[in-house]
Design an enzyme around this catalytic site. Sequence first.
Site, mmCIF file in Angstrom:
data_model
loop_
_atom_site.group_PDB
_atom_site.id
_atom_site.type_symbol
_atom_site.label_atom_id
_atom_site.label_comp_id
_atom_site.label_asym_id
_atom_site.label_seq_id
_atom_site.Cartn_x
_atom_site.Cartn_y
_atom_site.Cartn_z
ATOM 1 C CG HIS A 246 -21.592 -12.910 19.050
ATOM 2 N ND1 HIS A 246 -21.883 -11.451 18.944
ATOM 3 C CD2 HIS A 246 -21.040 -13.098 17.747
ATOM 4 C CE1 HIS A 246 -21.847 -11.130 17.605
ATOM 5 N NE2 HIS A 246 -21.207 -12.223 17.115
ATOM 6 C CB SER B 150 -18.876 -11.856 14.255
ATOM 7 O OG SER B 150 -20.216 -12.250 14.661
ATOM 8 C CG ASP C 63 -23.188 -9.979 21.551
ATOM 9 O OD1 ASP C 63 -23.789 -10.882 21.334
ATOM 10 O OD2 ASP C 63 -22.067 -9.641 21.220
#
Length: 356
Positions: A324, A45, A321
């Site tokens: 990340h 991601s 977050d």
Amino acid sequence: MARVTPWSLVLVVLCMTSWGSLVNGAAAAAGNNEGLGASFIFGDSLPDAGNNNYLQTLSKANIPPNGIDFKASGGQPTGRFTNGRTIGDIVGEELGVPDYAVPYLAPNSTGKANIIWLGLDIQIDYFNNTRQQLDKLLGPSKAKDYISKRSIFSITIGSNDFLNNYLLPLLSTGTRISENPDAFIDDMINHFRNQLTRLYQLDARKFVIGNVGPIGCIPYQKTINQLNENQCVDLANKLAVQYNRQLKNLLTELNGKLQGAIFIHANVYDLVMELITNYSKYGFTTASRACCGNGGQFAGIIPCGPTSSLCEDREKHVFWDPYHPSEAANLIIARQLVYGSTKYISPINLQQLRNL
């Protein structure tokens, strides 16, 4: 309980972001031996430019305040798992890429990216399809030149094999009983060797391989394990270090074995650990708390979304977050990969790799 093997749960993204546009660039290559080729990015991601917007997945970044500092979208969420640019966005800028990646699943993505969230073997199948399309577009000889001499293959995988497989409480107990860390990591490395060799057989020659970062230090791991600010999850980091040691040996092996290829080692673990350990040196006020998230001491349980707590000093947080980095951290990481010394990127950096 069934044995959970490496790669079975990993969420892998293949972005084929053309420097300019794959189709236009490849067509130009038919009559021009200069210029840049394509950037093929395999990863999780971290480099996703928004394909999660179009997928049936709980892992979403298409909601605010994600993208709040992404100038290209006017601060609107694009599906990037950060407040601004990803590492891939910044690397592209530094290397002279004129446009940001457009997700393949987006309606306007034709010719700019291919992406699907499946295992890496299937990702290579999709690249193989693209490889055949280039043969038809350019002819086999010029297509081979375009791929081998002017395209870069960037691959960063492994974190999810640990976080979402070996270390996941609901799934990992049986795996850890049936397979010790040595065997689990050996399986990962052996599989990766075969996958990299397969890409080489498809004419890939310029590789950038990122190792696994200090996954025991992310806000999620600190929160669920109820650690204090200066602690990290020992087992998670030990697994990463063990895997990284074998990964570096693998790249040395392939550099000697696969003629004409160059495998660049991106030492993400040490680079991110440097930011976490000496965060104040780089202008950060915290390397433990997520800027956007909820739950626990470090806002590390519930992903970033409209109801999350949001810090005001986003440029002062290493983590955006629970998982990340922030754009500010991404900027430091990306520039080290493009211009840095062999401490973090070896045997050459990405600027030098591009110019080969």
